[in-house]
Design a protein around this motif. Structure first.
Motif, mmCIF file in Angstrom:
data_model
loop_
_atom_site.group_PDB
_atom_site.id
_atom_site.type_symbol
_atom_site.label_atom_id
_atom_site.label_comp_id
_atom_site.label_asym_id
_atom_site.label_seq_id
_atom_site.Cartn_x
_atom_site.Cartn_y
_atom_site.Cartn_z
ATOM 1 N N VAL A 1 0.886 -1.113 0.051
ATOM 2 C CA VAL A 1 0.078 0.169 -0.053
ATOM 3 C C VAL A 1 0.857 1.241 0.049
ATOM 4 O O VAL A 1 0.640 2.339 -0.755
ATOM 5 N N ALA A 2 1.919 1.341 0.818
ATOM 6 C CA ALA A 2 2.962 2.288 0.799
ATOM 7 C C ALA A 2 3.519 2.749 -0.630
ATOM 8 O O ALA A 2 3.644 3.897 -0.799
ATOM 9 N N GLN A 3 3.734 1.552 -1.343
ATOM 10 C CA GLN A 3 4.344 1.822 -2.603
ATOM 11 C C GLN A 3 3.405 2.631 -3.451
ATOM 12 O O GLN A 3 3.686 3.323 -4.371
ATOM 13 N N TRP A 4 2.085 1.898 -3.533
ATOM 14 C CA TRP A 4 0.963 2.279 -4.407
ATOM 15 C C TRP A 4 0.964 3.943 -3.899
ATOM 16 O O TRP A 4 0.763 4.760 -4.836
ATOM 17 N N ALA A 5 0.593 4.208 -2.737
ATOM 18 C CA ALA A 5 0.395 5.574 -2.126
ATOM 19 C C ALA A 5 1.531 6.550 -2.655
ATOM 20 O O ALA A 5 1.072 7.671 -2.906
ATOM 21 N N GLY A 6 2.723 6.123 -2.638
ATOM 22 C CA GLY A 6 3.533 6.922 -3.106
ATOM 23 C C GLY A 6 3.713 7.439 -4.409
ATOM 24 O O GLY A 6 4.428 8.390 -4.776
ATOM 25 N N HIS A 7 2.914 6.719 -5.146
ATOM 26 C CA HIS A 7 2.762 6.858 -6.839
ATOM 27 C C HIS A 7 1.299 7.640 -7.072
ATOM 28 O O HIS A 7 1.253 7.670 -8.195
ATOM 29 N N CYS A 8 0.753 7.767 -6.301
ATOM 30 C CA CYS A 8 -0.607 8.433 -6.545
ATOM 31 C C CYS A 8 -0.866 9.756 -5.762
ATOM 32 O O CYS A 8 -0.492 10.107 -4.439
ATOM 33 N N GLU A 9 -1.202 10.543 -6.676
ATOM 34 C CA GLU A 9 -1.517 11.975 -6.116
ATOM 35 C C GLU A 9 -2.509 12.073 -4.887
ATOM 36 O O GLU A 9 -2.447 12.838 -3.981
ATOM 37 N N ARG A 10 -3.746 11.468 -5.207
ATOM 38 C CA ARG A 10 -4.912 11.397 -4.266
ATOM 39 C C ARG A 10 -4.919 9.971 -3.718
ATOM 40 O O ARG A 10 -5.067 8.975 -4.517
ATOM 41 N N VAL A 11 -5.132 9.833 -2.188
ATOM 42 C CA VAL A 11 -5.111 8.757 -1.446
ATOM 43 C C VAL A 11 -6.067 9.160 -0.536
ATOM 44 O O VAL A 11 -6.090 9.820 0.331
ATOM 45 N N LEU A 12 -7.263 8.150 -0.342
ATOM 46 C CA LEU A 12 -8.145 7.978 0.487
ATOM 47 C C LEU A 12 -8.066 6.803 1.513
ATOM 48 O O LEU A 12 -8.318 5.604 0.945
ATOM 49 N N PHE A 13 -7.702 6.774 2.727
ATOM 50 C CA PHE A 13 -8.004 5.795 3.699
ATOM 51 C C PHE A 13 -9.222 5.747 4.357
ATOM 52 O O PHE A 13 -9.741 7.051 4.920
ATOM 53 N N MET A 14 -10.018 4.843 4.522
ATOM 54 C CA MET A 14 -11.259 4.752 5.223
ATOM 55 C C MET A 14 -10.921 3.838 6.333
ATOM 56 O O MET A 14 -10.495 2.522 6.280
ATOM 57 N N THR A 15 -11.358 4.266 7.521
ATOM 58 C CA THR A 15 -11.388 3.485 8.891
ATOM 59 C C THR A 15 -12.273 3.850 9.869
ATOM 60 O O THR A 15 -11.970 5.127 10.126
ATOM 61 N N GLY A 16 -13.039 3.420 10.454
ATOM 62 C CA GLY A 16 -13.854 3.767 11.814
ATOM 63 C C GLY A 16 -12.876 3.563 12.979
ATOM 64 O O GLY A 16 -13.285 4.189 14.008
ATOM 65 N N THR A 17 -11.809 2.927 12.699
ATOM 66 C CA THR A 17 -11.146 2.704 13.989
ATOM 67 C C THR A 17 -9.385 2.949 13.481
ATOM 68 O O THR A 17 -8.677 1.873 13.397
ATOM 69 N N PRO A 18 -9.139 3.837 13.222
ATOM 70 C CA PRO A 18 -7.520 4.326 12.839
ATOM 71 C C PRO A 18 -6.602 3.936 13.926
ATOM 72 O O PRO A 18 -5.307 4.165 13.613
#
Length: 738
Positions: free
Chosen positions: A415-432
């Motif tokens: 996920v870190a690799q993909w997030a590093g190459h994406c300008e927009r990232v949305l993490f969703m969690t009710g329990t961060p």
């Protein structure tokens, strides 16, 4: 003035009339709903005022009133005081004109406050004429759908622009009018005609006349039969309640709906445009704000409490970007909810969706790369796909993002690799953040290194207000109580069951062996004499008698097997038993089990392993929840309960936690309370600033060891073997490290 100009003005006049007619049709539909709502709202307020004792009037006057004689006179509640009025109050001994006026003024002040906050709840199980009329009136607006809402908004914008233009162009309607008009009016008329021609051409090209006509037809269909309206309400109650909030004017507090963000960030989010033309559902105000937050801030965590519609907010952001020209999006989620994500995107958007799962996932990936749309894959499958180039992905969405809080795991690294190459990232969690602030910081680091540095180990020292301010650029959270006034009641009951002699024997054996997991499920080891099973069957029986559906959660597959046998051999008043839904059930079949449970007409029981069904699946059909034993993390129980008590639930939800006193259950409950305080302090809004963060929370393994040692000491078992004290059963049913 030629024929071409007159035709343009005539077309504009017809379009203007269609827009005005649609506005009138919509206003009539809204007024019909308001008229149906008013008597229910009045009754709700009266009931609330009837429950407020007259002594509460002291609060509104700073304790200056003497109300003892009023209470003794038979006026016991605020509603009775309002009904009595000043004349009746003056008949009470010791109450003069001035005091009577003060009492009435205080009562009216309380009444106004109740009017502002009292929410109408529609009882689906006990329909009566007033609520039926309201549901039918709302049904007209819900059936018209978001297309009608967009058409109404378009009509309003057209009317605002065309009205003045048509007035200015009026001299151009005929030759005589142009002859007698002054030079300035003639020039303005010709300018207006040109603007009208452009505006009408744009509207016709966009299909606006047809959209206005269709929306009017939809709004004029009239009310459906009461049964059809009630059935639709139960299926789409969230949409009905969303409309109800707008019509009643009881929208949530703006600050709460915006997650109490700092003013600067909130203002930037409000200014973000949101194109929902490719979305097939209407958004509530707080949901539209959440989508705007994801778009405006670009790399964020949406931490809304379970049940507030994080999925639809993510889809709203995706459809906006698609309308702006982005063509590819990636959603990463647990395998258990991949089917649900695929269904939701297909049903609620016009976007093309491609699941990337199973043996053909690489072929599907190649197809998606060429076709575009939304790809939906799992954490494990993501590792096998090539990392995208910069700008290739419009947005990366990661559902249940707390699963990647440990940077050492392979899934987190992918996920870190993909997030590093994406300008927009949305993490969703009710329990961060399940155990400690450091885990939350790990999530933030994947999005914004600068913000992550601000929330180092000592970030909590100033208190939770400072913490929330530090993470505001990347973190938005709203709680159910703040934005969903219509949610039915949630009643949680701890069912402390005295263990039977057989239960005690099984528990002592587990303690002696030092087996923590055996201690947790010892209450079910002797099914024929299990006190918890007796109570579980009683709850299921009672729910069945009332036609209610039940979901039974346990961490352990063998416990669910014992429960199934107990329900199968007893009276079938609880309806059919579905499941068990466990980690070994393929993800595509999990939603099928939920669908089968939901489709049962009348009572039914769904057996589910808590970590398999407590994530991503919607269980609104259940209004009774039974948890067989305490869980190691407080968020596990919260997630499971939120699967039933969420937006769309129309019945009160009762939660029964089966507990045995004096042993592992009691110790776990106390430790869970301490863990829950950390989450409440940092992940939720809190008005209380703490002096220091709770940075000494023990790990799950250490908690197990502490409990085993304490129980061995209490029962005089000596140190004993360590057994499985440091392990827990994962959702796949195998024993794995905690």
């Amino acid at each position: 003035m030629g024929r071409r100009e007159r035709e343009a003005v005539a077309r504009a006049a017809r379009l203007y009339e269609a827009a005005r007619s649609l506005a009138d049709d919509h206003d009539r539909a809204v007024e019909a709903a308001r008229a149906a709502l008013q008597p229910i709202q009045d009754a709700t307020v009266e009931q609330a005022l009837d429950a407020i004792p007259v002594a509460r009037l002291q609060d509104a006057t700073g304790g200056r009133l003497r109300l003892g004689s009023v209470d003794k006179s038979g006026l016991h509640t605020v509603r009775q005081v309002l009904d009595a009025g000043p004349y009746r109050l003056r008949q009470v001994p010791g109450v003069g004109q001035r005091t009577a006026d003060q009492i009435v003024a205080a009562a009216r002040q309380l009444s106004a406050a109740v009017h502002e906050t009292a929410a109408v709840h529609i009882d689906v199980d006990h329909p009566e004429p007033r609520t039926t009329a309201l549901v039918q009136a709302l049904h007209v607006l819900v059936e018209a759908g978001p297309e009608a809402r967009r058409a109404v908004d378009t009509a309003a914008a057209l009317s605002k622009r065309l009205g003045p233009l048509l007035a200015d162009a009026r001299p151009a309607a005929g030759r005589l009018s142009m002859l007698v008009a002054g030079q300035a009016k003639k020039a303005r008329a010709l300018e207006a005609v040109e603007e009208i021609r452009t505006l009408v051409a744009e509207a016709e090209q966009a299909g606006t006349p047809e959209a206005l006509a269709q929306a009017s037809v939809d709004l004029l269909r009239g009310t459906s039969a009461d049964l059809a309206a009630w059935v639709d309400f139960e299926l789409r109650s969230a949409e009905y309640y969303g409309l109800l909030a707008e019509i009643s004017g009881r929208a949530p507090d703006p600050a709460a709906a915006e997650g109490f963000l700092p003013d600067g960030i909130a203002e930037r989010v409000r200014d973000q445009q949101l194109d929902d033309s490719r979305l097939r559902v209407s958004l509530r105000g707080y949901q539209a704000f959440g989508a705007r937050f994801a778009l405006a801030q670009r790399r964020v965590i949406l931490g809304d409490e379970m049940g507030l519609g994080k999925t639809v907010q993510a889809m709203a952001a995706l459809t906006h970007l698609a309308a702006a020209g982005q063509s590819r999006f990636m959603v990463v989620c647990p395998a258990s909810v991949l089917v649900n994500w695929t269904r939701e995107i297909e049903a609620r958007t016009s976007l093309h969706v491609t699941p990337l799962h199973g043996p053909d996932r690489h072929d599907a990936f190649a197809y998606w790369k060429g076709r575009g749309g939304v790809a939906v894959t799992t954490f494990d499958a993501l590792r096998g796909f090539p990392v995208p180039g910069g700008g290739e992905i419009g947005m990366l969405v990661v559902d249940e993002a707390h699963a990647v809080k440990n940077p050492r795991t392979l899934r987190s690294q992918a996920v870190a690799q993909w997030a590093g190459h994406c300008e927009r990232v949305l993490f969703m969690t009710g329990t961060p953040m399940e155990n400690r602030v450091a885990e939350f910081r790990n999530l933030v680091r994947l999005l914004d290194e600068t913000v992550a540095e601000r929330i180092g180990d000592q970030a909590g020292v100033p208190g939770s207000v400072a913490f929330r301010r530090a993470v505001a650029p990347v973190y938005l959270r709203r709680n159910q109580v703040d934005v969903l006034a219509e949610l039915p009641a949630l009643q949680q009951t701890d069912e402390w069951e005295e263990p039977s002699a057989a239960d005690e024997e099984a528990y002592r054996e587990a303690v002696w062996s030092g087996n923590f997991m055996a201690m947790r499920r010892a209450a079910y080891a002797r099914p024929e004499k299990s006190a918890k099973l007796v109570r579980l069957r009683e709850i299921v029986h009672e729910a069945g008698e009332n036609g209610l559906k039940v979901v039974v959660f346990s961490n352990f597959r063998d416990v669910l097997g014992v429960v199934r046998d107990a329900l199968d051999t007893g009276p079938r008043t609880g309806g059919p038993v579905v499941g068990p839904l466990t980690g070994s059930v393929p993800p595509e079949r999990r939603q099928g089990l939920v669908d089968a449970f939901t489709a049962v007409s009348g009572p039914a029981v769904l057996l589910a392993q808590i970590q398999a069904a407590g994530v991503g699946l919607n269980l609104q059909a259940a209004s009774v929840v039974i948890i067989c034993e305490p869980q190691i993390k407080p968020t596990v129980e919260q997630q499971a309960v939120a699967r039933a008590h969420r937006m769309g639930q129309v019945r009160p939800v009762r939660v029964h936690r089966l507990l045995a006193p004096g042993g592992v259950d009691e110790q776990m409950v106390e430790m869970l309370r301490r863990k829950a305080r950390l989450f409440d302090r940092y992940a939720r809004r809190s008005a209380v600033a703490e002096a220091t963060p709770d940075a000494v929370d023990v790990s799950d393994t250490e908690m197990a060891r502490q409990i085993v040692a304490a129980e061995q000491s209490r029962l005089g078992c000596g140190s004993g073997p360590t057994g499985d004290a440091d392990s827990s059963e994962g959702v796949d049913g195998r024993t794995s490290p905690a």
